[in-house]
Design an enzyme around this catalytic site. Structure first.
Site, PDB file in Angstrom:
ATOM      1  N   LYS A  50      11.584 -16.523  -9.173  1.00 42.56           N
ATOM      2  CA  LYS A  50      11.456 -15.478 -10.214  1.00 42.56           C
ATOM      3  C   LYS A  50      10.455 -15.926 -11.269  1.00 42.56           C
ATOM      4  O   LYS A  50       9.583 -15.166 -11.680  1.00 42.56           O
ATOM      5  CB  LYS A  50      12.804 -15.190 -10.905  1.00 42.56           C
TER       6      LYS A  50
ATOM      7  N   GLU B 145       6.735 -16.030  -9.899  1.00 43.46           N
ATOM      8  CA  GLU B 145       6.065 -14.779  -9.510  1.00 43.46           C
ATOM      9  C   GLU B 145       5.783 -13.859 -10.694  1.00 43.46           C
ATOM     10  O   GLU B 145       4.791 -13.135 -10.672  1.00 43.46           O
ATOM     11  CB  GLU B 145       6.812 -14.045  -8.401  1.00 43.46           C
TER      12      GLU B 145
ATOM     13  N   HIS C  43      14.440 -38.167  -3.819  1.00 45.48           N
ATOM     14  CA  HIS C  43      13.653 -38.529  -2.639  1.00 45.48           C
ATOM     15  C   HIS C  43      12.172 -38.235  -2.838  1.00 45.48           C
ATOM     16  O   HIS C  43      11.440 -38.075  -1.875  1.00 45.48           O
ATOM     17  CB  HIS C  43      14.221 -37.834  -1.401  1.00 45.48           C
TER      18      HIS C  43
ATOM     19  N   LYS D  25       5.454  -4.651  -3.751  1.00 45.33           N
ATOM     20  CA  LYS D  25       6.799  -4.485  -3.213  1.00 45.33           C
ATOM     21  C   LYS D  25       6.702  -4.114  -1.740  1.00 45.33           C
ATOM     22  O   LYS D  25       5.783  -3.393  -1.363  1.00 45.33           O
ATOM     23  CB  LYS D  25       7.466  -3.349  -3.984  1.00 45.33           C
TER      24      LYS D  25
ATOM     25  N   ARG E 151       3.881  -0.522  -4.746  1.00 46.89           N
ATOM     26  CA  ARG E 151       3.650  -1.016  -3.382  1.00 46.89           C
ATOM     27  C   ARG E 151       2.262  -1.594  -3.188  1.00 46.89           C
ATOM     28  O   ARG E 151       1.910  -2.041  -2.093  1.00 46.89           O
ATOM     29  CB  ARG E 151       3.850   0.121  -2.387  1.00 46.89           C
TER      30      ARG E 151
ATOM     31  N   ASN F 160      -2.014   2.349   5.983  1.00 44.58           N
ATOM     32  CA  ASN F 160      -1.202   1.173   5.648  1.00 44.58           C
ATOM     33  C   ASN F 160      -1.028   0.382   6.932  1.00 44.58           C
ATOM     34  O   ASN F 160      -0.765   0.976   7.977  1.00 44.58           O
ATOM     35  CB  ASN F 160       0.201   1.571   5.185  1.00 44.58           C
ATOM     36  N   GLY F 161      -1.070  -0.942   6.833  1.00 44.44           N
ATOM     37  CA  GLY F 161      -0.866  -1.762   8.025  1.00 44.44           C
ATOM     38  C   GLY F 161      -2.095  -2.605   8.293  1.00 44.44           C
ATOM     39  O   GLY F 161      -2.975  -2.738   7.433  1.00 44.44           O
TER      40      GLY F 161
ATOM     41  N   GLU G 201      15.871 -19.360  -6.022  1.00 43.94           N
ATOM     42  CA  GLU G 201      15.592 -18.009  -6.515  1.00 43.94           C
ATOM     43  C   GLU G 201      15.122 -18.042  -7.979  1.00 43.94           C
ATOM     44  O   GLU G 201      14.214 -17.307  -8.370  1.00 43.94           O
ATOM     45  CB  GLU G 201      16.852 -17.135  -6.354  1.00 43.94           C
TER      46      GLU G 201
ATOM     47  N   TRP H  86      -3.012  -2.606  -1.494  1.00 41.62           N
ATOM     48  CA  TRP H  86      -2.814  -4.048  -1.646  1.00 41.62           C
ATOM     49  C   TRP H  86      -3.716  -4.663  -0.579  1.00 41.62           C
ATOM     50  O   TRP H  86      -3.484  -4.501   0.616  1.00 41.62           O
ATOM     51  CB  TRP H  86      -1.349  -4.407  -1.395  1.00 41.62           C
TER      52      TRP H  86
ATOM     53  N   CYS I 164       0.850  -1.184   0.000  1.00 42.32           N
ATOM     54  CA  CYS I 164       0.000   0.000   0.000  1.00 42.32           C
ATOM     55  C   CYS I 164       0.892   1.242   0.000  1.00 42.32           C
ATOM     56  O   CYS I 164       1.992   1.225   0.539  1.00 42.32           O
ATOM     57  CB  CYS I 164      -0.935   0.109   1.185  1.00 42.32           C
TER      58      CYS I 164
HETATM   59  C1  F6R Z   1      10.736 -11.737  -4.682  1.00 39.65           C
HETATM   60  C2  F6R Z   1      10.721 -10.648  -3.725  1.00 39.65           C
HETATM   61  C3  F6R Z   1      10.344 -10.947  -2.331  1.00 39.65           C
HETATM   62  C4  F6R Z   1      11.230 -10.155  -1.344  1.00 39.65           C
HETATM   63  C5  F6R Z   1      10.723 -10.368   0.078  1.00 39.65           C
HETATM   64  C6  F6R Z   1      11.609  -9.691   1.091  1.00 39.65           C
HETATM   65  O1  F6R Z   1      11.128 -11.308  -5.943  1.00 39.65           O
HETATM   66  O2  F6R Z   1      10.976  -9.510  -4.053  1.00 39.65           O
HETATM   67  O3  F6R Z   1      10.402 -12.317  -2.060  1.00 39.65           O
HETATM   68  O4  F6R Z   1      12.545 -10.582  -1.485  1.00 39.65           O
HETATM   69  O5  F6R Z   1       9.434  -9.860   0.186  1.00 39.65           O
HETATM   70  O6  F6R Z   1      11.680  -8.330   0.851  1.00 39.65           O
HETATM   71  P1  F6R Z   1      12.805  -7.422   1.473  1.00 39.65           P
HETATM   72  O7  F6R Z   1      14.096  -7.855   0.885  1.00 39.65           O
HETATM   73  O8  F6R Z   1      12.432  -6.032   1.083  1.00 39.65           O
HETATM   74  O9  F6R Z   1      12.767  -7.643   2.951  1.00 39.65           O
END
Ligand code: F6R
Length: 614
Positions: free
Chosen positions: A491, A494, A510, A609, A27, A101-102, A487, A75, A2
């Protein structure tokens, strides 16, 4: 998660708020809204499901002129993404407007009590309780009551996390904001003031900012600002200067922020290393660690805490720390550590890794560590973020703003910083100066090696086009490249919505290998390192079951091109640093698959984000 932007001053608020919403959209992007109070005291309160563009279209048909207001991009947590659940929320009489937010943890109890008192709720959100609590407080306080007093009174009842911005029709020319565990900063202009959840919304207007701390309120008018705590005591705050340029927030000619950020890897590495390599001594110069060298020499255990991509960086960090410094290490999800911390003592070091520095789980884990008197070190990208400010020691990534929701350049930077920290700890213990130099020397080569991989992007694109319609993938790796496999899978899932599972290669036999068919390809990260032969055996096992294999391998390896169906190459490097290079082809692979599938790469569905709620 948010975004809030608010403005008070002499200019027209609408374009400032809309521009801020666009900057904050990464965000949260499922609904958006605005409340502006015009020169006659009328409120333009408009909300819509969908993106900021939809709100802008609505507002184009209803222009409003007013010089203060608040805006929000959401969000969803409580209540589906709809116009009614979008912020700002209003009280019963449409006098008070709140963007939040929160999460209000006791919202159900508060709502029931307010409803019993006759308040009518218009949404399913937890956030709406703020508007009614403030309305009720204004009623108690009567004519003498100020908006800030009413907000303070309302906040006394709230449990949970909040960053809020509040305006009221009855209190013209005043904006009240407050925070607890959700970021909020004030922007200080000339006779104009801003408040936002993220500096990206402020950079175009002012570089002078004030970070609010928990339980602080900001009271903004066109003539000035005051910060006070919830007991009404003024709090002196320092104005800090934002660095970076507004251009950092643009795509710079790339189609997506994610693509731009992947291509920034060489610069990100240079920035992470700048001024931190003491080659002659075979060690790293990390001021935070240098300043606490004595205390850190007594550390006998390290716990890395993080989430998502940063968690995978922590997994690699554990291996680095154990190999170079011999310090027993573990990597835990911050979200688990917070509620189930292992036994801790003062010789344990907690290392919190976070791009945003605002991830709620990681922030709370740092607080939990402090409750146990455990020293904490933050590896954080966003300067001035909550984790950076709360941790006892800190190392910044200096990777610049990461706007693409999927983290790419931050991961690379985290790995580089972790390797420097491991060298530093190693040199404090038994690591030889020669071994330290070898690693530092190779670190200095990595920007060029990253450039070389990126110059092959077109070949990775062709491969991605070929594989774009597969619905399932395995990503496999061993030792340092197990986190990279995790990772790579993250990627891909997502941003392209393709099912992908990351596994330690040895785990395949396994159970998971049962899924392998010709329609279920595997990406095997197999650079020429100490576990290469084992990775080759795993590739044979997959091929024997009809599986297709794409390998990530070291240039010049003529064997693997004969076994795997396709190979993505990386330049030769030290095993311990190999994740920094092997991840780049996987980032590009995911990016190009998502592009081929027509996905909204920078704003994948359901994500946002900076996860500021637990
Ligand atoms: C994946 C991604 C998330 C962040 C996670 C932690 O591409 O961006 O998995 O890595 O939310 O975020 P930070 O690093 O900001 O604590």
């Amino acid at each position: 998660m948010c975004g809030i932007i608010s403005y008070i001053g002499k200019q027209d608020a609408l374009p400032i708020l809309l521009d801020g919403l666009y900057r904050l959209e990464y965000r949260g992007y499922d609904s958006a809204g605005i409340a502006i109070i015009d020169h006659d005291g009328n409120v333009c309160h408009m909300r819509t499901a969908g993106r900021v563009d939809e709100l802008a279209n609505l507002l184009a048909a209803h222009p409003v002129q007013g010089s203060f207001g608040i805006a929000h991009t959401r969000w969803a947590t409580h209540g589906a993404p709809s116009a009614a659940n979008a912020h700002p929320h209003a009280d019963c009489k449409n006098n008070v407007f709140v963007a939040h937010n929160g999460i209000v943890e006791n919202h159900a109890k508060l709502r029931a009590a307010l409803e019993r008192e006759g308040h009518i709720f218009a949404s399913e959100t937890d956030s709406e309780v703020f508007a009614h609590l403030i309305e009720r407080a204004l009623g108690f306080l009567g004519n003498a009551g100020t908006l800030e007093d009413a907000v303070s009174e309302a906040l006394r009842h709230v449990e949970g996390a909040y960053g809020i911005a509040v305006v009221s029709k009855k209190h013209p020319q005043k904006l009240v904001v407050a925070r607890r565990s959700s970021p909020l900063l004030l922007g200080i202009g000339d006779n104009e003031f801003f408040a936002a959840s993220d500096s990206s919304a402020l950079l175009r207007h002012t570089r002078r900012i004030i970070y609010l701390d928990d339980n602080e309120l900001g009271v903004l008018t066109p003539d000035g600002y005051e910060v006070r705590n919830i007991r009404h005591k003024p709090v002196p705050k320092q104005i800090e200067l934002l660095t970076g340029s507004p251009e950092d927030m643009e795509k710079g000619g790339y189609d997506h922020f994610m693509e731009k950020e992947i291509h920034e890897a060489p610069d990100v590495l240079r920035n992470a290393l700048r001024g931190r390599v003491l080659y002659e001594d075979g060690t790293a110069k990390l001021s935070a660690l240098d300043a606490s060298a004595d205390k850190l020499s007594r550390i006998n255990r390290i716990i890395f805490l993080s989430q998502g991509t940063s968690y995978y960086a922590g997994l690699a960090g554990k291996y680095m720390m154990e190999e170079l410094a011999g310090v027993p290490s573990e990597t835990l999800y911050a979200s688990e550590f917070r509620y189930a911390p292992p036994p801790l003592n003062e010789q344990t070091l907690v290392v919190a890794i976070s791009q945003s520095g605002e991830t709620a789980d990681t922030l709370e884990a740092v607080r939990e560590a402090h409750r146990h008197h455990v020293p904490t070190l933050a590896i954080v990208n966003v300067v001035g973020s909550s984790i950076a400010r709360e941790a006892g020691m800190g190392i910044y990534n200096y990777a610049g703003p990461e706007i693409g929701v999927a983290s790419t350049k931050a991961f690379i930077s985290q790995l580089a910083v972790l390797s420097l920290a491991a060298v530093w700890f190693g040199r404090q213990r038994n690591l030889s100066v020669l071994r330290g130099r070898e690693i530092l020397q190779e670190l200095r080569q990595l920007p060029h090696k990253a450039e070389k991989i990126l110059s092959n992007a077109a070949r990775i694109r062709a491969l991605a086009d070929e594989y774009a319609l597969y619905e399932n993938f395995f990503f496999l790796g061993r030792k340092y490249n197990w986190p990279v496999a995790l990772e790579g899978a993250l990627k891909l899932k997502e941003i392209s919505y393709t099912h992908a599972e990351g596994y330690a290669s040895g785990e395949m036999k396994h159970g998971p290998i049962a899924l392998v068919t010709s329609a279920f390809p595997s990406v095997v990260v197999a650079p020429s390192d100490s576990v290469y032969e084992k990775s080759v055996s795993n590739i044979h096992e997959l091929k024997a079951r009809g599986g297709k294999v794409i390998a990530v391998a070291t240039e010049g390896n003529t064997e693997i091109v004969k076994i795997a169906d396709h190979v993505m190459h990386i330049p030769r490097t030290q095993e311990i640093l190999s994740p920094i290079l092997t991840v780049i082809p996987l980032q590009l692979f995911a990016y190009f698959i998502a592009k081929k599938r027509g996905c909204d790469i920078d704003k994948p569905r359901n994500l946002a984000k900076s996860v500021t709620v637990e």
